[in-house]
Write a protein that holds these residues in place. Structure first.
Motif, PDB file in Angstrom:
ATOM      1  N   ARG A  66       1.237  -1.277   0.158  1.00 16.55           N
ATOM      2  CA  ARG A  66      -0.292  -0.332   0.092  1.00 16.55           C
ATOM      3  C   ARG A  66       0.764   1.122   0.414  1.00 16.55           C
ATOM      4  O   ARG A  66      -0.340   2.535  -0.411  1.00 16.55           O
ATOM      5  N   ASN A  67       1.938   1.539   0.367  1.00 14.84           N
ATOM      6  CA  ASN A  67       2.796   2.046   0.645  1.00 14.84           C
ATOM      7  C   ASN A  67       3.090   2.563  -0.487  1.00 14.84           C
ATOM      8  O   ASN A  67       3.515   3.311  -1.439  1.00 14.84           O
ATOM      9  N   ALA A  68       3.710   1.479  -1.391  1.00 15.80           N
ATOM     10  CA  ALA A  68       4.510   1.577  -3.427  1.00 15.80           C
ATOM     11  C   ALA A  68       3.058   2.479  -3.881  1.00 15.80           C
ATOM     12  O   ALA A  68       3.287   3.101  -4.485  1.00 15.80           O
ATOM     13  N   ASP A  69       2.101   2.440  -3.170  1.00 17.37           N
ATOM     14  CA  ASP A  69       0.744   2.378  -3.392  1.00 17.37           C
ATOM     15  C   ASP A  69       0.417   3.732  -3.753  1.00 17.37           C
ATOM     16  O   ASP A  69       0.382   4.969  -4.466  1.00 17.37           O
ATOM     17  N   ALA A  70       1.362   4.827  -2.291  1.00 14.17           N
ATOM     18  CA  ALA A  70       0.794   5.598  -1.839  1.00 14.17           C
ATOM     19  C   ALA A  70       1.821   6.798  -2.566  1.00 14.17           C
ATOM     20  O   ALA A  70       1.656   7.716  -2.800  1.00 14.17           O
ATOM     21  N   CYS A  71       2.532   6.406  -2.793  1.00 14.28           N
ATOM     22  CA  CYS A  71       3.962   7.063  -3.230  1.00 14.28           C
ATOM     23  C   CYS A  71       4.155   7.332  -4.400  1.00 14.28           C
ATOM     24  O   CYS A  71       3.546   8.119  -5.800  1.00 14.28           O
ATOM     25  N   SER A  72       3.091   6.124  -5.489  1.00 15.95           N
ATOM     26  CA  SER A  72       2.666   6.071  -7.180  1.00 15.95           C
ATOM     27  C   SER A  72       1.449   7.086  -7.355  1.00 15.95           C
ATOM     28  O   SER A  72       1.518   8.219  -8.074  1.00 15.95           O
ATOM     29  N   ASN A  73       0.896   7.471  -5.976  1.00 16.31           N
ATOM     30  CA  ASN A  73      -0.502   8.704  -6.276  1.00 16.31           C
ATOM     31  C   ASN A  73       0.846   9.990  -5.591  1.00 16.31           C
ATOM     32  O   ASN A  73      -0.056  11.109  -6.150  1.00 16.31           O
ATOM     33  N   LEU A  74       1.249  10.374  -4.939  1.00 16.48           N
ATOM     34  CA  LEU A  74       2.308  11.640  -5.198  1.00 16.48           C
ATOM     35  C   LEU A  74       2.785  11.831  -6.227  1.00 16.48           C
ATOM     36  O   LEU A  74       2.669  12.496  -6.765  1.00 16.48           O
ATOM     37  N   LEU A  75       3.705  10.891  -7.226  1.00 19.49           N
ATOM     38  CA  LEU A  75       4.049  11.206  -8.224  1.00 19.49           C
ATOM     39  C   LEU A  75       2.730  11.531  -9.048  1.00 19.49           C
ATOM     40  O   LEU A  75       3.641  12.205 -10.227  1.00 19.49           O
ATOM     41  N   LEU A  76       1.865  10.865  -9.160  1.00 22.59           N
ATOM     42  CA  LEU A  76       0.398  11.507  -9.930  1.00 22.59           C
ATOM     43  C   LEU A  76      -0.256  12.996  -9.296  1.00 22.59           C
ATOM     44  O   LEU A  76      -0.321  13.756 -10.795  1.00 22.59           O
ATOM     45  N   GLN A 106       0.138 -16.347  -1.720  1.00 24.33           N
ATOM     46  CA  GLN A 106       0.643 -16.030  -2.965  1.00 24.33           C
ATOM     47  C   GLN A 106      -0.348 -15.280  -2.881  1.00 24.33           C
ATOM     48  O   GLN A 106       0.473 -13.838  -4.408  1.00 24.33           O
ATOM     49  N   LEU A 107      -0.370 -14.559  -2.464  1.00 27.19           N
ATOM     50  CA  LEU A 107      -1.689 -13.314  -2.488  1.00 27.19           C
ATOM     51  C   LEU A 107      -0.850 -12.178  -2.530  1.00 27.19           C
ATOM     52  O   LEU A 107      -0.176 -10.328  -2.959  1.00 27.19           O
ATOM     53  N   LEU A 108      -0.440 -11.921  -1.018  1.00 27.68           N
ATOM     54  CA  LEU A 108       0.524 -10.647  -0.641  1.00 27.68           C
ATOM     55  C   LEU A 108       1.384 -10.729  -1.549  1.00 27.68           C
ATOM     56  O   LEU A 108       2.068  -9.619  -1.820  1.00 27.68           O
ATOM     57  N   LEU A 109       1.854 -11.751  -2.351  1.00 24.06           N
ATOM     58  CA  LEU A 109       3.765 -11.662  -2.672  1.00 24.06           C
ATOM     59  C   LEU A 109       2.861 -11.020  -4.448  1.00 24.06           C
ATOM     60  O   LEU A 109       3.716 -10.278  -4.487  1.00 24.06           O
ATOM     61  N   GLU A 110       1.877 -11.046  -4.500  1.00 29.63           N
ATOM     62  CA  GLU A 110       1.407 -11.097  -5.875  1.00 29.63           C
ATOM     63  C   GLU A 110       0.968  -9.735  -6.205  1.00 29.63           C
ATOM     64  O   GLU A 110       1.387  -8.950  -6.619  1.00 29.63           O
ATOM     65  N   ASP A 111       0.303  -8.983  -5.370  1.00 29.61           N
ATOM     66  CA  ASP A 111       0.189  -7.727  -4.602  1.00 29.61           C
ATOM     67  C   ASP A 111       1.584  -6.728  -4.680  1.00 29.61           C
ATOM     68  O   ASP A 111       2.109  -5.854  -5.125  1.00 29.61           O
ATOM     69  N   LEU A 112       2.428  -7.584  -3.450  1.00 29.10           N
ATOM     70  CA  LEU A 112       4.045  -6.628  -3.630  1.00 29.10           C
ATOM     71  C   LEU A 112       4.100  -6.326  -4.689  1.00 29.10           C
ATOM     72  O   LEU A 112       4.896  -5.516  -5.323  1.00 29.10           O
ATOM     73  N   VAL A 113       4.594  -6.916  -5.652  1.00 22.85           N
ATOM     74  CA  VAL A 113       5.490  -7.482  -6.692  1.00 22.85           C
ATOM     75  C   VAL A 113       4.266  -6.599  -7.855  1.00 22.85           C
ATOM     76  O   VAL A 113       4.839  -5.653  -8.335  1.00 22.85           O
ATOM     77  N   ALA A 114       3.277  -6.590  -8.346  1.00 20.81           N
ATOM     78  CA  ALA A 114       2.744  -5.146  -8.821  1.00 20.81           C
ATOM     79  C   ALA A 114       2.173  -3.958  -8.341  1.00 20.81           C
ATOM     80  O   ALA A 114       2.692  -3.080  -9.509  1.00 20.81           O
ATOM     81  N   SER A 115       3.013  -3.259  -7.438  1.00 21.23           N
ATOM     82  CA  SER A 115       2.188  -2.332  -6.628  1.00 21.23           C
ATOM     83  C   SER A 115       3.460  -2.071  -6.825  1.00 21.23           C
ATOM     84  O   SER A 115       4.255  -0.965  -7.271  1.00 21.23           O
ATOM     85  N   SER A 116       4.430  -2.204  -6.559  1.00 21.87           N
ATOM     86  CA  SER A 116       6.334  -2.046  -6.532  1.00 21.87           C
ATOM     87  C   SER A 116       7.079  -1.801  -8.423  1.00 21.87           C
ATOM     88  O   SER A 116       6.754  -1.070  -8.393  1.00 21.87           O
ATOM     89  N   ASP A 117       5.987  -2.830  -8.942  1.00 26.64           N
ATOM     90  CA  ASP A 117       5.983  -2.426 -10.580  1.00 26.64           C
ATOM     91  C   ASP A 117       5.543  -1.132 -11.105  1.00 26.64           C
ATOM     92  O   ASP A 117       5.769  -0.412 -11.902  1.00 26.64           O
ATOM     93  N   ARG A 118       4.349  -1.225 -10.015  1.00 22.02           N
ATOM     94  CA  ARG A 118       3.118   0.208 -10.470  1.00 22.02           C
ATOM     95  C   ARG A 118       4.210   1.463  -9.957  1.00 22.02           C
ATOM     96  O   ARG A 118       4.435   2.725 -10.782  1.00 22.02           O
ATOM     97  N   PHE A 119       4.882   1.494  -8.710  1.00 23.15           N
ATOM     98  CA  PHE A 119       5.645   2.460  -8.758  1.00 23.15           C
ATOM     99  C   PHE A 119       6.475   2.805  -8.707  1.00 23.15           C
ATOM    100  O   PHE A 119       6.614   3.754  -9.526  1.00 23.15           O
ATOM    101  N   ALA A 120       7.389   1.914  -9.170  1.00 21.86           N
ATOM    102  CA  ALA A 120       8.690   1.466 -11.019  1.00 21.86           C
ATOM    103  C   ALA A 120       8.087   2.198 -12.016  1.00 21.86           C
ATOM    104  O   ALA A 120       8.697   3.244 -12.751  1.00 21.86           O
ATOM    105  N   ALA A 121       6.860   1.978 -12.319  1.00 20.45           N
ATOM    106  CA  ALA A 121       6.394   2.943 -13.983  1.00 20.45           C
ATOM    107  C   ALA A 121       6.293   4.288 -13.399  1.00 20.45           C
ATOM    108  O   ALA A 121       6.446   5.014 -14.624  1.00 20.45           O
ATOM    109  N   ALA A 122       5.108   4.938 -12.602  1.00 14.95           N
ATOM    110  CA  ALA A 122       5.546   5.739 -12.351  1.00 14.95           C
ATOM    111  C   ALA A 122       6.448   6.548 -12.430  1.00 14.95           C
ATOM    112  O   ALA A 122       6.434   7.821 -12.468  1.00 14.95           O
ATOM    113  N   ALA A 123       7.407   6.629 -11.838  1.00 17.83           N
ATOM    114  CA  ALA A 123       8.860   7.076 -11.164  1.00 17.83           C
ATOM    115  C   ALA A 123       9.522   6.951 -12.795  1.00 17.83           C
ATOM    116  O   ALA A 123      10.293   7.963 -13.038  1.00 17.83           O
TER     117      ALA A 123
END
Length: 253
Positions: A66-76, A106-123
Motif C-alpha cells: 500500500r505504501n508503493a501505491d501511496a508513493c505512486s499517488n504522490l508522483l501522479l 501467494q496473494l500477498l506476494l503478487e500484490d507486493l510485486v504488482a504495486s512495486s511495479d506500478r511505482f517503478a513505472a510511475a517513477a
C-alpha cells in the motif's frame, strides 16, 4: 543548463537526472531483495509476528504494497498538479492493511510485486521537470517529488528488516545505509521529543557525524557501525552494539 531549486539548495538538470537514476536503481535492488525474502516465506511463516508490535509479517508485506501505491499517488500529483494524497484517510490506510493481511501468502506476494511495479513505472515515466513539484505527505509535510524516492527506499529497507526473516540492518548496502541515516537523522533532528545527540558513524572508508539539536542542553555522544546505529534510531534494536551513553529515544513512527 538552468539550475533547479530543490529543498535547501539548487540542482542542475543533469544532477537531478543522475539523482533520480541512482535512487531508482537503489530502490530496484532493495525491492528485489524484498521480493526474494517474501518468496521464501510460506502460509505459516507469514502469520508469525514481525518486529513491529501487533503486526504479523503479512501486515508488513501489505503495508509495503500500500505504501508503493501511496508513493505512486504522490508522483501522479507531481505529474498532473491535481491533489492525489497518499491515502484517503488514516482509517482507510489502517483498514486496508488489516484486510490485506488476511490474504494467502501467494496473494500477498503478487500484490507486493504488482504495486512495486506500478511505482517503478510511475517513477520512470515522470518527466524530469516534475521531480521538483511539491507534494504533501500523509502527516502534512511538504516535499519535492524527488524526495518520494528517498522515502520509498527507507520504507523498503526498514520494513524488510521488520519481517525478521533473512535480512537485518547489517545487510543493507553501506551507501544505502548512509542515505537512510541521513534522512532519519534529519527527521529526528526536527522533533521536540528527541534528546540532543552527537552521532558518529563509521562507514569503513569514511566517518560521518550528525548533530541532533534536541531537548537537552548537553548532547549525548554515540558512535557505531551503520547497521546497529540505524536499527537503534528506528527503535528496532537496542544500544548494545553502540559506543557511548545512548539516550532513550522516542518511537520513530
Amino acid at each position: 543548463m538552468a539550475d533547479i531549486a530543490l529543498g535547501t539548495g539548487r540542482w542542475s538538470a543533469a544532477d537531478l537526472t543522475d539523482e533520480v537514476t541512482d535512487h531508482l536503481a537503489r530502490i530496484d535492488h532493495a525491492t528485489e531483495v524484498l521480493v526474494r525474502s517474501v518468496t521464501g516465506l510460506d502460509e505459516l511463516s507469514v502469520r508469525q509476528p514481525s518486529l513491529l508490535p501487533g503486526w504479523s509479517r503479512a501486515h508488513v508485506i501489505t503495508h509495503l504494497a500500500r505504501n508503493a501505491d501511496a508513493c505512486s499517488n504522490l508522483l501522479l500529483w507531481a505529474r498532473t498538479g491535481i491533489e492525489h494524497p497518499m491515502y484517503a484517510s488514516r482509517d482507510d490506510r489502517d483498514q486496508a492493511i488489516q484486510q490485506g493481511a488476511s490474504r494467502s501468502h501467494q496473494l500477498l506476494l503478487e500484490d507486493l510485486v504488482a504495486s512495486s511495479d506500478r511505482f517503478a513505472a510511475a517513477a520512470r515515466s515522470l518527466p524530469a521537470s516534475d521531480w521538483t513539484a511539491e507534494v504533501t505527505l500523509a502527516l502534512g509535510e511538504v516535499i519535492p517529488a524527488l524526495h518520494v524516492l528517498r522515502m520509498r527506499l527507507l520504507e523498503v529497507w526498514a520494513h524488510l528488516v521488520d519481517l525478521d526473516h533473512d535480512v537485518d540492518h547489517a545487510d543493507i548496502p553501506v551507501a544505502d545505509a548512509e542515505r537512510l541515516l541521513e534522512d532519519v537523522a534529519q527527521q529526528f533532528g526536527g522533533r521536540h521529543d528527541v534528546p540532543a545527540l552527537s552521532l558518529e558513524v563509521d562507514f569503513g572508508t569514511h566517518r560521518r557525524t550528525w548533530d541532533l539539536r534536541g531537548t537537552t542542553s548537553e548532547p549525548a555522544r554515540v558512535s557505531g557501525e551503520p547497521g546497529p546505529v540505524l536499527g537503534w534510531l528506528l527503535g528496532r534494536t537496542g544500544p548494545e552494539d553502540l559506543r557511548g551513553e545512548a539516550p532513550e529515544l522516542p518511537p520513530w513512527m
